[in-house]
Write a protein that holds these residues in place. Structure first.
Motif, PDB file in Angstrom:
ATOM      1  N   SER A 250       0.759  -1.176  -0.224  1.00 56.76           N
ATOM      2  CA  SER A 250      -0.149  -0.216   0.208  1.00 56.76           C
ATOM      3  C   SER A 250       1.255   1.380   0.100  1.00 56.76           C
ATOM      4  CB  SER A 250      -0.506  -0.073   1.281  1.00 56.76           C
ATOM      5  OG  SER A 250      -2.089  -0.686   1.045  1.00 56.76           O
ATOM      6  N   ALA A 251       1.685   1.391   1.306  1.00 58.66           N
ATOM      7  CA  ALA A 251       2.442   2.076   0.842  1.00 58.66           C
ATOM      8  C   ALA A 251       3.150   3.070  -0.581  1.00 58.66           C
ATOM      9  CB  ALA A 251       3.641   1.910   1.774  1.00 58.66           C
ATOM     10  N   LEU A 252       3.658   1.844  -1.299  1.00 57.53           N
ATOM     11  CA  LEU A 252       4.337   1.468  -2.905  1.00 57.53           C
ATOM     12  C   LEU A 252       3.464   2.348  -3.736  1.00 57.53           C
ATOM     13  CD1 LEU A 252       6.547  -1.135  -2.674  1.00 57.53           C
ATOM     14  CD2 LEU A 252       7.654   1.350  -1.750  1.00 57.53           C
ATOM     15  N   MET A 253       2.140   2.048  -3.466  1.00 59.95           N
ATOM     16  CA  MET A 253       1.367   1.897  -4.475  1.00 59.95           C
ATOM     17  C   MET A 253       1.321   3.679  -3.730  1.00 59.95           C
ATOM     18  SD  MET A 253      -1.174  -1.154  -4.426  1.00 59.95           S
ATOM     19  CE  MET A 253      -3.120  -0.132  -5.214  1.00 59.95           C
ATOM     20  N   GLY A 254       0.888   4.168  -2.519  1.00 60.27           N
ATOM     21  CA  GLY A 254       0.930   5.847  -2.437  1.00 60.27           C
ATOM     22  C   GLY A 254       1.843   6.638  -2.594  1.00 60.27           C
ATOM     23  N   MET A 255       2.962   6.117  -2.993  1.00 65.04           N
ATOM     24  CA  MET A 255       4.329   6.581  -3.912  1.00 65.04           C
ATOM     25  C   MET A 255       3.934   6.188  -5.349  1.00 65.04           C
ATOM     26  SD  MET A 255       6.558   5.345  -1.271  1.00 65.04           S
ATOM     27  CE  MET A 255       6.557   5.409   0.959  1.00 65.04           C
ATOM     28  N   GLY A 256       3.226   5.661  -5.861  1.00 61.16           N
ATOM     29  CA  GLY A 256       3.135   6.017  -7.549  1.00 61.16           C
ATOM     30  C   GLY A 256       3.149   4.345  -7.905  1.00 61.16           C
ATOM     31  N   ILE A 257       3.723   4.058  -6.792  1.00 59.27           N
ATOM     32  CA  ILE A 257       4.209   2.248  -8.166  1.00 59.27           C
ATOM     33  C   ILE A 257       2.366   1.732  -8.502  1.00 59.27           C
ATOM     34  CG2 ILE A 257       5.508   0.115  -7.829  1.00 59.27           C
ATOM     35  CD1 ILE A 257       7.092   2.513  -7.599  1.00 59.27           C
ATOM     36  N   GLU A 258       2.586   1.693  -9.476  1.00 63.39           N
ATOM     37  CA  GLU A 258       1.322   0.381  -9.862  1.00 63.39           C
ATOM     38  C   GLU A 258       1.779  -0.933  -8.866  1.00 63.39           C
ATOM     39  OE1 GLU A 258       3.317   1.114 -12.050  1.00 63.39           O
ATOM     40  OE2 GLU A 258       3.270   2.562 -13.821  1.00 63.39           O
TER      41      GLU A 258
END
Length: 303
Positions: A250-258
Protein backbone atom coordinates in the motif's frame (compact mmCIF):
# COMPACT_ATOMS: atom_id res chain seq x y z
CA UNK A 1 23.21 30.77 29.91
CA UNK A 2 23.09 29.08 33.30
CA UNK A 3 19.94 29.90 35.30
CA UNK A 4 20.44 30.27 39.07
CA UNK A 5 17.54 29.72 41.48
CA UNK A 6 18.03 30.61 45.17
CA UNK A 7 15.02 29.88 47.42
CA UNK A 8 14.37 32.75 49.80
CA UNK A 9 13.37 30.41 52.60
CA UNK A 10 16.65 28.49 52.28
CA UNK A 11 18.61 31.73 52.66
CA UNK A 12 16.44 32.58 55.65
CA UNK A 13 17.09 29.18 57.22
CA UNK A 14 20.86 29.64 56.83
CA UNK A 15 20.71 33.10 58.35
CA UNK A 16 18.69 31.92 61.30
CA UNK A 17 21.11 29.07 61.82
CA UNK A 18 23.58 31.59 63.24
CA UNK A 19 21.11 32.76 65.89
CA UNK A 20 20.67 31.19 69.26
CA UNK A 21 17.06 30.41 68.45
CA UNK A 22 17.64 27.99 65.52
CA UNK A 23 14.71 27.02 63.22
CA UNK A 24 13.22 23.56 63.26
CA UNK A 25 14.97 21.14 60.89
CA UNK A 26 14.85 17.44 60.10
CA UNK A 27 17.14 14.97 58.39
CA UNK A 28 14.72 14.79 55.46
CA UNK A 29 14.79 18.57 55.04
CA UNK A 30 18.60 18.54 55.16
CA UNK A 31 18.67 15.80 52.48
CA UNK A 32 16.25 17.79 50.35
CA UNK A 33 18.44 20.87 50.60
CA UNK A 34 21.41 18.79 49.49
CA UNK A 35 19.43 17.43 46.53
CA UNK A 36 18.43 20.97 45.63
CA UNK A 37 22.03 22.20 45.62
CA UNK A 38 23.04 19.25 43.39
CA UNK A 39 20.23 20.03 40.95
CA UNK A 40 21.07 23.75 41.03
CA UNK A 41 24.67 22.97 40.07
CA UNK A 42 23.59 20.72 37.19
CA UNK A 43 23.61 22.78 33.93
CA UNK A 44 21.23 20.31 32.30
CA UNK A 45 18.52 21.12 34.84
CA UNK A 46 18.69 24.85 34.07
CA UNK A 47 18.72 24.15 30.33
CA UNK A 48 16.07 21.46 30.00
CA UNK A 49 13.87 21.67 33.12
CA UNK A 50 13.56 25.34 34.20
CA UNK A 51 9.82 25.09 34.88
CA UNK A 52 10.17 21.95 36.99
CA UNK A 53 13.07 23.48 38.90
CA UNK A 54 11.07 26.60 39.69
CA UNK A 55 8.34 24.38 41.07
CA UNK A 56 10.94 22.54 43.17
CA UNK A 57 12.28 25.89 44.40
CA UNK A 58 8.82 27.00 45.48
CA UNK A 59 8.21 23.69 47.26
CA UNK A 60 11.52 23.94 49.15
CA UNK A 61 10.73 27.55 50.08
CA UNK A 62 7.56 26.35 51.77
CA UNK A 63 9.43 23.66 53.69
CA UNK A 64 12.12 26.15 54.81
CA UNK A 65 9.48 28.65 55.86
CA UNK A 66 7.77 25.99 57.96
CA UNK A 67 11.13 25.19 59.54
CA UNK A 68 11.77 28.87 60.23
CA UNK A 69 8.36 29.14 61.95
CA UNK A 70 9.31 26.08 64.03
CA UNK A 71 6.29 24.16 62.80
CA UNK A 72 5.81 20.60 63.91
CA UNK A 73 8.53 18.28 62.53
CA UNK A 74 5.93 16.10 60.79
CA UNK A 75 4.63 19.12 58.88
CA UNK A 76 8.18 20.13 57.94
CA UNK A 77 8.89 16.58 56.74
CA UNK A 78 5.71 16.53 54.66
CA UNK A 79 6.69 19.75 52.88
CA UNK A 80 10.30 18.56 52.54
CA UNK A 81 9.09 15.31 50.95
CA UNK A 82 7.04 17.23 48.38
CA UNK A 83 10.05 19.40 47.58
CA UNK A 84 12.31 16.35 47.29
CA UNK A 85 9.93 14.75 44.80
CA UNK A 86 9.77 17.90 42.67
CA UNK A 87 13.56 18.12 42.67
CA UNK A 88 13.68 14.53 41.47
CA UNK A 89 11.19 15.33 38.71
CA UNK A 90 13.33 18.26 37.53
CA UNK A 91 16.44 16.08 37.43
CA UNK A 92 14.67 13.28 35.56
CA UNK A 93 13.17 15.69 32.99
CA UNK A 94 16.61 17.20 32.43
CA UNK A 95 18.14 13.76 31.99
CA UNK A 96 15.50 12.64 29.49
CA UNK A 97 15.54 15.82 27.42
CA UNK A 98 19.35 15.84 27.42
CA UNK A 99 19.37 12.28 26.07
CA UNK A 100 16.82 13.21 23.39
CA UNK A 101 18.98 16.15 22.35
CA UNK A 102 22.03 13.87 22.01
CA UNK A 103 20.06 11.41 19.85
CA UNK A 104 18.82 14.23 17.61
CA UNK A 105 22.35 15.59 17.22
CA UNK A 106 23.70 12.14 16.36
CA UNK A 107 20.99 11.72 13.72
CA UNK A 108 21.89 15.06 12.13
CA UNK A 109 25.57 14.09 12.01
CA UNK A 110 24.71 10.71 10.46
CA UNK A 111 22.54 12.33 7.79
CA UNK A 112 25.33 14.78 6.94
CA UNK A 113 27.84 11.94 6.58
CA UNK A 114 25.49 10.10 4.24
CA UNK A 115 24.91 13.25 2.20
CA UNK A 116 28.66 13.85 1.88
CA UNK A 117 29.21 10.26 0.76
CA UNK A 118 26.50 10.45 -1.88
CA UNK A 119 27.85 13.74 -3.15
CA UNK A 120 31.30 12.21 -3.53
CA UNK A 121 29.83 9.21 -5.38
CA UNK A 122 27.98 11.51 -7.77
CA UNK A 123 31.12 13.49 -8.49
CA UNK A 124 33.10 10.31 -9.16
CA UNK A 125 30.39 9.06 -11.50
CA UNK A 126 30.42 12.38 -13.34
CA UNK A 127 34.19 12.27 -13.78
CA UNK A 128 33.99 8.66 -15.01
CA UNK A 129 31.32 9.59 -17.53
CA UNK A 130 33.37 12.54 -18.78
CA UNK A 131 36.46 10.34 -19.21
CA UNK A 132 34.44 7.71 -21.09
CA UNK A 133 33.00 10.38 -23.37
CA UNK A 134 36.45 11.78 -24.16
CA UNK A 135 37.75 8.32 -25.01
CA UNK A 136 34.78 7.66 -27.27
CA UNK A 137 35.31 10.94 -29.13
CA UNK A 138 38.99 10.14 -29.70
CA UNK A 139 38.10 6.72 -31.09
CA UNK A 140 35.52 8.16 -33.50
CA UNK A 141 38.15 10.41 -35.14
CA UNK A 142 40.33 7.46 -36.35
CA UNK A 143 38.16 6.03 -39.13
CA UNK A 144 34.67 6.55 -40.42
CA UNK A 145 33.50 2.96 -40.70
CA UNK A 146 35.33 1.74 -37.65
CA UNK A 147 34.23 4.81 -35.77
CA UNK A 148 30.54 4.27 -36.51
CA UNK A 149 30.63 0.61 -35.48
CA UNK A 150 32.68 1.29 -32.40
CA UNK A 151 30.51 4.24 -31.44
CA UNK A 152 27.33 2.20 -31.68
CA UNK A 153 28.78 -0.60 -29.59
CA UNK A 154 30.28 1.78 -27.06
CA UNK A 155 27.03 3.71 -26.79
CA UNK A 156 25.07 0.53 -26.13
CA UNK A 157 27.64 -0.64 -23.63
CA UNK A 158 27.66 2.72 -21.85
CA UNK A 159 23.90 2.80 -21.66
CA UNK A 160 23.75 -0.71 -20.25
CA UNK A 161 26.61 -0.05 -17.83
CA UNK A 162 25.19 3.31 -16.77
CA UNK A 163 21.83 1.70 -16.07
CA UNK A 164 23.49 -1.13 -14.19
CA UNK A 165 25.68 1.30 -12.25
CA UNK A 166 22.70 3.51 -11.44
CA UNK A 167 20.71 0.55 -10.17
CA UNK A 168 23.69 -0.73 -8.18
CA UNK A 169 24.23 2.70 -6.64
CA UNK A 170 20.58 2.95 -5.66
CA UNK A 171 20.49 -0.55 -4.21
CA UNK A 172 23.81 -0.20 -2.39
CA UNK A 173 22.18 2.03 0.20
CA UNK A 174 19.54 -0.66 0.72
CA UNK A 175 22.19 -3.41 1.12
CA UNK A 176 20.66 -5.52 -1.69
CA UNK A 177 21.99 -8.97 -2.59
CA UNK A 178 21.84 -10.82 -5.93
CA UNK A 179 20.27 -14.30 -5.62
CA UNK A 180 18.90 -16.89 -8.01
CA UNK A 181 15.42 -15.43 -7.42
CA UNK A 182 16.57 -11.91 -8.28
CA UNK A 183 17.84 -9.01 -6.19
CA UNK A 184 16.78 -9.38 -2.53
CA UNK A 185 16.52 -6.42 -0.16
CA UNK A 186 16.06 -7.31 3.50
CA UNK A 187 14.49 -4.80 5.85
CA UNK A 188 15.11 -5.92 9.40
CA UNK A 189 13.00 -5.01 12.42
CA UNK A 190 12.89 -1.32 11.35
CA UNK A 191 9.73 -0.83 9.30
CA UNK A 192 7.21 -1.60 12.05
CA UNK A 193 6.87 -1.36 15.79
CA UNK A 194 6.60 -4.61 17.75
CA UNK A 195 3.50 -6.65 16.83
CA UNK A 196 2.24 -3.83 14.59
CA UNK A 197 1.53 -3.62 10.85
CA UNK A 198 1.59 0.18 10.54
CA UNK A 199 4.73 1.57 8.94
CA UNK A 200 6.83 3.84 11.12
CA UNK A 201 8.00 7.22 9.84
CA UNK A 202 11.46 5.74 9.35
CA UNK A 203 9.92 2.82 7.47
CA UNK A 204 8.14 5.22 5.11
CA UNK A 205 11.43 7.02 4.48
CA UNK A 206 13.19 3.73 3.69
CA UNK A 207 10.47 2.60 1.28
CA UNK A 208 10.73 5.87 -0.66
CA UNK A 209 14.20 4.75 -1.73
CA UNK A 210 12.73 1.50 -3.05
CA UNK A 211 9.94 3.41 -4.80
CA UNK A 212 12.56 5.56 -6.55
CA UNK A 213 14.32 2.41 -7.77
CA UNK A 214 11.06 1.00 -9.16
CA UNK A 215 10.16 4.27 -10.90
CA UNK A 216 13.52 4.32 -12.65
CA UNK A 217 13.27 0.61 -13.56
CA UNK A 218 9.69 0.13 -14.86
CA UNK A 219 10.55 -3.29 -16.30
CA UNK A 220 11.08 -4.77 -12.84
CA UNK A 221 8.46 -6.09 -10.41
CA UNK A 222 8.68 -6.94 -6.73
CA UNK A 223 7.49 -9.63 -4.34
CA UNK A 224 7.03 -8.40 -0.77
CA UNK A 225 7.48 -11.24 1.73
CA UNK A 226 6.76 -10.86 5.45
CA UNK A 227 8.31 -12.96 8.21
CA UNK A 228 8.00 -13.06 12.02
CA UNK A 229 9.74 -14.80 14.87
CA UNK A 230 8.16 -17.76 16.67
CA UNK A 231 6.71 -15.69 19.51
CA UNK A 232 2.91 -16.06 19.58
CA UNK A 233 0.68 -18.50 17.74
CA UNK A 234 1.41 -19.63 14.20
CA UNK A 235 -1.94 -18.28 13.01
CA UNK A 236 -1.26 -14.85 14.54
CA UNK A 237 2.25 -14.72 13.09
CA UNK A 238 1.02 -15.71 9.62
CA UNK A 239 -1.70 -13.05 9.70
CA UNK A 240 0.71 -10.39 11.03
CA UNK A 241 3.33 -11.14 8.36
CA UNK A 242 0.70 -10.87 5.60
CA UNK A 243 -0.63 -7.57 6.96
CA UNK A 244 2.90 -6.19 7.07
CA UNK A 245 3.53 -7.25 3.47
CA UNK A 246 0.25 -5.59 2.43
CA UNK A 247 1.22 -2.43 4.33
CA UNK A 248 4.43 -2.23 2.31
CA UNK A 249 2.49 -2.74 -0.92
CA UNK A 250 0.00 0.00 0.00
CA UNK A 251 2.84 2.38 0.83
CA UNK A 252 4.55 1.75 -2.51
CA UNK A 253 1.28 2.30 -4.34
CA UNK A 254 0.85 5.57 -2.46
CA UNK A 255 4.28 6.57 -3.74
CA UNK A 256 3.24 6.07 -7.37
CA UNK A 257 4.04 2.39 -8.01
CA UNK A 258 1.36 0.42 -9.89
CA UNK A 259 -0.25 -2.27 -7.77
CA UNK A 260 0.16 -4.80 -10.58
CA UNK A 261 3.93 -4.61 -10.10
CA UNK A 262 3.81 -5.51 -6.39
CA UNK A 263 2.87 -8.98 -5.12
CA UNK A 264 2.75 -9.96 -1.44
CA UNK A 265 3.13 -13.10 0.61
CA UNK A 266 3.19 -13.61 4.38
CA UNK A 267 5.13 -16.59 5.70
CA UNK A 268 4.77 -16.04 9.44
CA UNK A 269 7.50 -17.83 11.36
CA UNK A 270 8.54 -19.99 8.38
CA UNK A 271 11.97 -19.67 6.74
CA UNK A 272 13.83 -18.31 9.80
CA UNK A 273 17.32 -16.96 9.17
CA UNK A 274 18.37 -17.57 12.79
CA UNK A 275 17.26 -19.53 15.80
CA UNK A 276 14.46 -18.23 18.00
CA UNK A 277 16.22 -18.98 21.27
CA UNK A 278 17.41 -15.43 21.99
CA UNK A 279 16.15 -11.88 21.57
CA UNK A 280 18.86 -11.11 19.00
CA UNK A 281 17.99 -14.16 16.91
CA UNK A 282 14.28 -13.42 17.04
CA UNK A 283 14.96 -9.86 15.89
CA UNK A 284 16.74 -11.23 12.79
CA UNK A 285 13.70 -13.35 11.98
CA UNK A 286 11.33 -10.35 12.20
CA UNK A 287 11.88 -8.97 8.71
CA UNK A 288 10.41 -8.01 5.37
CA UNK A 289 12.19 -9.19 2.24
CA UNK A 290 11.73 -7.42 -1.11
CA UNK A 291 12.56 -9.58 -4.12
CA UNK A 292 13.27 -7.39 -7.17
CA UNK A 293 12.80 -9.32 -10.40
CA UNK A 294 15.27 -9.37 -13.27
CA UNK A 295 14.39 -7.00 -16.11
CA UNK A 296 11.22 -8.16 -17.89
CA UNK A 297 10.94 -11.35 -15.82
CA UNK A 298 8.63 -12.45 -13.00
CA UNK A 299 9.89 -13.16 -9.50
CA UNK A 300 10.76 -16.82 -9.00
CA UNK A 301 8.78 -18.62 -6.30
CA UNK A 302 10.45 -19.44 -3.00
CA UNK A 303 11.55 -23.06 -2.81
Amino acid sequence: MKMIFKPAALALAIALGACSSAPTTTSLLDQTRGDYMAAQNNPAVAQYAPVEFRQATAALDRANEAAARKDDASEVDKLAYIAKQRIGVAQEVAKQKGAEAQVADAARQRDQIRLDARTAEAENAKRSAEQAQAQAEAARSQADAARMATEAQASAARDAQAKADALAAQLADLQAKQTERGIVITFGDVLFNTDQAVLTEGGQHTLRKLADVLKQNPDRNVMVEGFTDSTGTSAHNLELSQRRAEAVRSALMGMGIEGTRVATRGYGEAYPVAGNDSAGSRQLNRRVEIVLSDAGRPVNSRR
